[in-house]
Scaffold this active site. Sequence first.
Site, short mmCIF file in Angstrom:
data_model
loop_
_atom_site.label_atom_id
_atom_site.label_comp_id
_atom_site.label_asym_id
_atom_site.label_seq_id
_atom_site.Cartn_x
_atom_site.Cartn_y
_atom_site.Cartn_z
N PRO A 2 39.45 46.42 44.92
CA PRO A 2 38.91 48.17 44.68
C PRO A 2 38.42 47.94 45.38
O PRO A 2 36.78 48.64 45.48
CB PRO A 2 39.44 47.19 43.76
N GLU A 3 38.29 49.72 45.90
CA GLU A 3 37.96 50.73 46.32
C GLU A 3 37.34 51.66 44.79
O GLU A 3 38.35 51.69 44.25
CB GLU A 3 38.38 51.80 47.63
N HIS A 92 41.83 32.98 33.50
CA HIS A 92 40.52 33.64 34.27
C HIS A 92 40.17 34.52 33.72
O HIS A 92 39.11 34.90 34.19
CB HIS A 92 41.07 33.85 35.85
N ARG A 111 39.41 34.34 41.97
CA ARG A 111 38.49 34.09 42.84
C ARG A 111 37.09 33.97 43.06
O ARG A 111 36.14 33.88 43.60
CB ARG A 111 38.49 34.78 44.04
#
Length: 275
Positions: A2-3, A92, A111
């Site tokens: 994400p930016e 998760h 991740r």
Amino acid sequence: MPELPEVETVRRGLALRISGRRIVRAELRRPDLRRPFPPALAARLDGARIGALGRRGKYILIELDTDGLLLIHLGMSGRITVGSAALPTARHDHVVLTLDDGTAVRFNDPRRFGLLDYIRRGEAGQHPLLSGLGPEPLEPGFNGVYLSGALAGRLTAIKAALLDQRLVAGLGNIYVCEALYRAGLSPRRLAGSIGLGRADRLTAAITTVLTEAIAAGGSSVRDYVQADGEHGYFQHHWAVYGRQGEPCPGCSCAEGVRRIVQSGRSTFFCAKRQR
């Protein structure tokens, strides 16, 4: 990853739902993500009232009434959502904060490249992850004068320079490709050749594309969702990113969008329009 638009969208969504609420239970379901959680983090969060939510680059900063700040980075696959605490915990969901209104904030990160850290209020500027960041591209100080001066003498390509978080905070691969297209600048152009005129065009393009992306809720490519679980929609407005071989918008070139690799990352551009 994400930016800035995605992180800002999450920040705004969280602020609407959790600012002013108290954390009644903080559950850390593992000892670490990208790095170990700071000591006694759960104890610091338990009972804390949430204040304002800020953002620095790609980091979210949540004020706590215990004179602390919770620093969050989403990493590659992290997502933060707010929903009913009665919902079952997903596989998760590594961090779950239950609030006093019956909602829960869940940090889900398959991740485990995200991170959480605790900072004392007033010391954020000295934190090693924040201290070296460049200016925010949506603040007034980010303009052609600043950018042309910061790029002077740089022998790297402009694409690589804009990805340097010390030059400007929050930009990533998607929005650099889009901004360079809008500014008509080749991603292979030497950064040091960007004089004031080109820098004015480029900073205007960066500001515009980031603003439009935030308004669209960011770009959902793989894992990113907004705080309410909805996807962003700016990926439907990309001019070049991910569009190799497709026609360039508003351009008569025969080749269409090209893809090259720079510093191990895909770059998408129009060889005719961008010089």
